[in-house]
Structures are given as C-alpha cells and as structure tokens.
Design a protein around this motif. Structure first.
Motif, PDB file in Angstrom:
ATOM      1  N   PRO A   1       0.900  -1.267   0.080  1.00  0.00           N
ATOM      2  CA  PRO A   1      -0.034   0.151   0.294  1.00  0.00           C
ATOM      3  C   PRO A   1       0.976   1.256  -0.126  1.00  0.00           C
ATOM      4  CG  PRO A   1      -0.879  -1.592   1.727  1.00  0.00           C
ATOM      5  CD  PRO A   1       0.664  -2.137   1.113  1.00  0.00           C
ATOM      6  N   PRO A   2       0.700   2.219  -0.815  1.00  0.00           N
ATOM      7  CA  PRO A   2       1.340   3.316  -0.754  1.00  0.00           C
ATOM      8  C   PRO A   2       1.064   4.240   0.459  1.00  0.00           C
ATOM      9  CG  PRO A   2      -0.743   3.784  -2.069  1.00  0.00           C
ATOM     10  CD  PRO A   2      -0.588   2.240  -1.686  1.00  0.00           C
ATOM     11  N   PRO A   3       1.848   5.064   0.931  1.00  0.00           N
ATOM     12  CA  PRO A   3       1.561   5.903   2.107  1.00  0.00           C
ATOM     13  C   PRO A   3       0.396   6.797   1.882  1.00  0.00           C
ATOM     14  CG  PRO A   3       3.757   6.327   1.425  1.00  0.00           C
ATOM     15  CD  PRO A   3       3.160   5.546   0.130  1.00  0.00           C
ATOM     16  N   ARG A   4      -0.501   6.746   3.082  1.00  0.00           N
ATOM     17  CA  ARG A   4      -1.835   7.378   3.203  1.00  0.00           C
ATOM     18  C   ARG A   4      -1.554   8.933   2.725  1.00  0.00           C
ATOM     19  NH1 ARG A   4      -6.646   6.545   5.917  1.00  0.00           N
ATOM     20  NH2 ARG A   4      -5.916   4.669   6.739  1.00  0.00           N
ATOM     21  N   ALA A   5      -2.560   9.413   1.870  1.00  0.00           N
ATOM     22  CA  ALA A   5      -2.473  10.822   1.438  1.00  0.00           C
ATOM     23  C   ALA A   5      -2.904  11.723   2.516  1.00  0.00           C
ATOM     24  CB  ALA A   5      -3.027  10.818   0.038  1.00  0.00           C
ATOM     25  N   GLU A   6      -2.509  12.657   2.726  1.00  0.00           N
ATOM     26  CA  GLU A   6      -3.063  13.570   3.778  1.00  0.00           C
ATOM     27  C   GLU A   6      -2.540  14.868   3.389  1.00  0.00           C
ATOM     28  OE1 GLU A   6      -1.500  12.133   7.265  1.00  0.00           O
ATOM     29  OE2 GLU A   6      -3.492  10.891   7.763  1.00  0.00           O
TER      30      GLU A   6
ATOM     31  N   GLU B   1      -4.469  22.109  -1.146  1.00  0.00           N
ATOM     32  CA  GLU B   1      -3.640  20.918  -1.941  1.00  0.00           C
ATOM     33  C   GLU B   1      -4.424  19.869  -2.486  1.00  0.00           C
ATOM     34  OE1 GLU B   1       0.683  20.672   0.489  1.00  0.00           O
ATOM     35  OE2 GLU B   1      -1.030  19.500   0.900  1.00  0.00           O
ATOM     36  N   THR B   2      -5.586  19.564  -1.715  1.00  0.00           N
ATOM     37  CA  THR B   2      -6.569  18.571  -2.034  1.00  0.00           C
ATOM     38  C   THR B   2      -7.349  19.140  -3.673  1.00  0.00           C
ATOM     39  OG1 THR B   2      -6.924  17.627  -0.049  1.00  0.00           O
ATOM     40  CG2 THR B   2      -8.659  17.104  -1.664  1.00  0.00           C
ATOM     41  N   VAL B   3      -7.876  20.222  -3.295  1.00  0.00           N
ATOM     42  CA  VAL B   3      -8.675  21.011  -4.463  1.00  0.00           C
ATOM     43  C   VAL B   3      -7.749  21.186  -5.590  1.00  0.00           C
ATOM     44  CG1 VAL B   3      -9.708  23.126  -4.936  1.00  0.00           C
ATOM     45  CG2 VAL B   3     -10.321  22.413  -2.590  1.00  0.00           C
ATOM     46  N   ALA B   4      -6.565  21.561  -5.577  1.00  0.00           N
ATOM     47  CA  ALA B   4      -5.499  21.713  -6.607  1.00  0.00           C
ATOM     48  C   ALA B   4      -5.342  20.410  -7.309  1.00  0.00           C
ATOM     49  CB  ALA B   4      -4.123  22.526  -6.076  1.00  0.00           C
TER      50      ALA B   4
ATOM     51  N   LEU C   1     -12.920  15.334   2.012  1.00  0.00           N
ATOM     52  CA  LEU C   1     -12.993  15.567   0.553  1.00  0.00           C
ATOM     53  C   LEU C   1     -12.158  13.862   0.014  1.00  0.00           C
ATOM     54  CD1 LEU C   1     -12.109  18.985  -0.264  1.00  0.00           C
ATOM     55  CD2 LEU C   1     -14.459  18.004  -0.337  1.00  0.00           C
ATOM     56  N   TYR C   2     -11.297  13.460   0.934  1.00  0.00           N
ATOM     57  CA  TYR C   2     -10.514  12.453   0.438  1.00  0.00           C
ATOM     58  C   TYR C   2     -11.248  11.186  -0.520  1.00  0.00           C
ATOM     59  CZ  TYR C   2      -6.771  14.551   3.397  1.00  0.00           C
ATOM     60  OH  TYR C   2      -5.883  15.414   3.894  1.00  0.00           O
ATOM     61  N   PRO C   3     -12.365  10.772   0.260  1.00  0.00           N
ATOM     62  CA  PRO C   3     -13.177   9.872  -0.266  1.00  0.00           C
ATOM     63  C   PRO C   3     -13.707  10.240  -1.819  1.00  0.00           C
ATOM     64  CG  PRO C   3     -13.951   9.928   1.713  1.00  0.00           C
ATOM     65  CD  PRO C   3     -12.824  11.330   1.521  1.00  0.00           C
ATOM     66  N   LEU C   4     -14.144  11.394  -2.027  1.00  0.00           N
ATOM     67  CA  LEU C   4     -14.548  11.960  -3.294  1.00  0.00           C
ATOM     68  C   LEU C   4     -13.280  11.852  -4.424  1.00  0.00           C
ATOM     69  CD1 LEU C   4     -16.726  13.052  -5.025  1.00  0.00           C
ATOM     70  CD2 LEU C   4     -16.019  15.254  -4.388  1.00  0.00           C
TER      71      LEU C   4
ATOM     72  N   PHE D   1      -5.502   7.535  -1.029  1.00  0.00           N
ATOM     73  CA  PHE D   1      -6.626   8.343  -0.600  1.00  0.00           C
ATOM     74  C   PHE D   1      -7.649   7.572   0.025  1.00  0.00           C
ATOM     75  CE2 PHE D   1      -5.316  11.902  -3.203  1.00  0.00           C
ATOM     76  CZ  PHE D   1      -5.417  12.935  -2.357  1.00  0.00           C
ATOM     77  N   ALA D   2      -7.819   6.176  -0.331  1.00  0.00           N
ATOM     78  CA  ALA D   2      -8.861   5.317   0.203  1.00  0.00           C
ATOM     79  C   ALA D   2      -8.126   4.040   0.470  1.00  0.00           C
ATOM     80  CB  ALA D   2      -9.984   5.188  -0.494  1.00  0.00           C
ATOM     81  N   PRO D   3      -7.228   3.661   1.609  1.00  0.00           N
ATOM     82  CA  PRO D   3      -6.526   2.681   1.796  1.00  0.00           C
ATOM     83  C   PRO D   3      -7.135   1.351   2.199  1.00  0.00           C
ATOM     84  CG  PRO D   3      -5.666   4.357   3.066  1.00  0.00           C
ATOM     85  CD  PRO D   3      -6.926   4.810   2.546  1.00  0.00           C
ATOM     86  N   ASP D   4      -8.545   1.804   2.596  1.00  0.00           N
ATOM     87  CA  ASP D   4      -9.513   0.706   2.994  1.00  0.00           C
ATOM     88  C   ASP D   4     -10.267   0.010   1.520  1.00  0.00           C
ATOM     89  OD1 ASP D   4      -8.630   0.770   5.422  1.00  0.00           O
ATOM     90  OD2 ASP D   4     -10.076   2.259   6.135  1.00  0.00           O
ATOM     91  N   ARG D   5     -10.411   0.658   0.583  1.00  0.00           N
ATOM     92  CA  ARG D   5     -11.125   0.135  -0.791  1.00  0.00           C
ATOM     93  C   ARG D   5     -10.178  -0.903  -1.422  1.00  0.00           C
ATOM     94  NH1 ARG D   5     -13.738   4.970  -4.145  1.00  0.00           N
ATOM     95  NH2 ARG D   5     -14.241   2.920  -5.178  1.00  0.00           N
TER      96      ARG D   5
END
Length: 350
Positions: free
Chosen positions: A74-79, A84-87, A296-299, A330-334
């Motif tokens: 798994p990649p590092p969790r995106a936070e 930055e998320t909007v961009a 916003l991460y799940p979206l 962004f969604a490690p559990d998916r």
C-alpha cells in the motif's frame, strides 16, 4: 539442463600421452569437476536470489508500473491540506481533458471533477466540448444546466434542463432541483408545481422537493398548501431547519401566531446562525465540514479511480496505474484500486 550440441566436426582421437594414466586419476578428475559445478551453482543461486526487503521498497519502473501487482505494498496514506486537495482535483480534471480531448465519457468525468472542486468555468468548457461532439449528450445538457445555475443564469439553466428532459427524462427527474429551483427564482411557481406534483404521485419526494413545493405554493399565496408541504419535510434531517422556517412563515400568513413562534424557535435551535432558505439545499454540510480536507478524500479517491478505469480501458496502462495508486492512497480500505492494479498485470486484460 540440456547440453548444447557442438557443431559437427571431425573428432580427433586423443593421443595416448593425453589420456589419464590410470583409473584413479580419472576418478579424481571427475570428483574435482563435480565440486566445481556445485560451487558454481551455489554462487549463481546466491547472486540471482531476489532480495525480499529490496522488492518491498523499490519504486515501480515507469515503463512497467503494473508488473508484479501481487507484490505491491500500500502507498503512504495521502493527507494533503484542503488547498492541496482542491488543486490536485482540478489538475486531475485538466489532465483528463488534455489527454482524452475527444472522449465524451472522459470529458464528462473531467467536468464533474472540476465542478465538484470549485472550477465551474473549466467544467463548462468540458461540457461544451461534449456538446460539440454529440448534440444529444445528456451529460452535456446536465453539466451546462449546473454551471448556468451556479452563476445565477436561471433562464439558461431551465432551458438546459428542458433539453435534458427531451433526451434523458429519467436523468432529468433525478436532477430536477436545477430546474425547479431555477423556475422558482424566475418567479414561475406554477411550473414548479406542475413538474413536482406528478413526481410525488409516483414516488416519495425527498425533503428538498417538499421545501421547493412549499416555496412555490407560498409564492402563489396558497398558504395552507404551502404549510402542508413544509410539514412533510420536517422529518428530513437535511432540510428540517429550512422546513421549520418556511412553515413558520406560512403559519404567520394563516394567522396562527403561536404555532409560527414554536416553529421559529425550533429553527433557531437547529441552526443558531442565520442562513438563506435555499442555502442548505445547495451545500454539502457546514462551512467547517467543507473546509476539512479529510471529508474530500473519499470523493477525490473515487475520481482518481474512475480516471484509472478510463485509462485502462483505453490501453494507457501507465496512467491507469498512476491514478489507481493515488486512489489507493486516499482510500486505503477500498479494495477496488488494488484489484484494478492486479488486473493490469502482464497477461491480464483490463
């Protein structure tokens, strides 16, 4: 291991002086050869053995980012921050428009990404491009209605929604808010009622539609019908405050002051800060919720995953892998992003 056959040549019989002098010397030579072969085999095995620790951290090569999917970690969790998320989301939308400029499905995704993350101008550009490619595209008409409504061009929004009704009635019904809210703001309440009341006869209307009907009847000064619509929206948590506010207004017009006062008190309890009647209908939570990047991460994960699927189907495996990894971050559990990566492994069809 099969022996390589030497080219045909005339064999030369060794001279007597080259032969081992006795049986003991032949045995010693054979034993020495076996020892050398054994040592060589061990050396080759050690040199070619995979280093498990190295494999778990090595970067996936750009030319083959989807190889050995089963070994992906798994990649590092995106936070990222909110900004930055909007961009990142806006960059994703622009990338899709650039890489797949003639693809209706891709442009529809780009428009949705850009609109969802606050760039309605670029979203409209994507949807206009779809209209140029396919004048009957439901995605184009819906997108153009959204952007027109967003900028306050309610006449244009209503026109686009009518076009959508002609090409995709079911889709228009599921997004009827953009039509009826535009009509309400244009001062055409009867058209709102004519559109929503038939839908309420065949299905249960959500709280937002009941509030809109309450507003329409209020504009027509049919206050009893208005109050009835607001009452039916009180049990919807998303619209309960607006419904209490509207109900208090209708009851005031009917001369029922005490009931109106109770509704206003309930409205104040549900929402301590002031808001416009339709503000809640156009928002996905409070300002604090919208500014929290984690919400916003799940979206964004879903948008990255949809982009990955688009690229995979179109044979762009490297880009597909890139966005699948980002969705995973962004969604490690998916499970879907990893499953897509595995489907992109050599020998598999996307």
């Amino acid at each position: 291991m099969s022996k390589r056959r030497a080219p045909d040549r005339q064999r030369v019989k060794p001279s007597a002086s080259a032969r081992p002098r006795n049986r003991r010397s032949r045995l010693l030579a054979g034993a020495a050869l076996l020892v050398c072969l054994g040592v060589g085999a061990v050396a080759v095995e050690r040199l070619t053995r995979p280093d498990d620790n190295r494999l778990s951290t090595v970067a996936i090569p750009q030319e083959a980012p989807i190889a050995e999917a089963a070994r992906f970690v798994p990649p590092p969790r995106a936070e990222p921050t909110y900004t930055e998320t909007v961009a990142e989301a806006r960059q994703l939308g622009k990338e899709i428009m650039e890489k797949l400029p003639g693809d209706v499905q891709a442009l529809a995704l780009a428009g949705n990404v850009l609109f969802a993350f606050g760039d309605p101008e670029q979203a409209e550009a994507a949807w206009r491009r779809i209209g140029e490619l396919d004048a009957q595209s439901a995605e184009a008409w819906l997108g153009l209605a959204k952007t027109a409504h967003k900028r306050g061009d309610f006449e244009r929004a209503a026109q686009c929604m009518q076009q959508l009704s002609d090409v995709a009635p079911a889709l228009a019904d599921s997004h009827v808010f953009f039509l009826v809210d535009s009509l309400l703001k244009l001062g055409r309440p009867q058209e709102v009622i004519d559109r929503l009341e038939p839908l309420g006869q065949s299905a249960t209307l959500p709280g937002g539609a009941r509030v809109t009907l309450g507003q329409a009847y209020y504009q027509l000064r049919q206050f009893e019908l208005s109050a009835d619509q607001y009452r039916q929206a009180l049990d919807d948590p998303q619209y309960a405050a607006v419904a209490h506010y509207g109900l208090s207004s209708s009851l005031m017009r009917l001369g029922r002051q005490d009931e109106a006062k109770q509704c206003r008190q309930e409205y104040a309890r549900l929402h301590q800060k002031e808001m416009q009647v339709f503000d809640r209908m156009q928002r996905a939570g409070t300002d604090e919720e919208r500014d929290d990047p984690a919400s916003l991460y799940p979206l964004l994960a879903s948008f990255h995953f949809e982009a990955a699927k688009l690229y995979a189907i179109r044979g762009q495996r490297e880009r597909a892998a890139k966005h699948a990894f980002r969705a995973w971050a962004f969604a490690p559990d998916r499970p879907e992003p990893r499953a897509l990566l595995e489907s992109l492994s050599p020998g598999e069809s996307p």
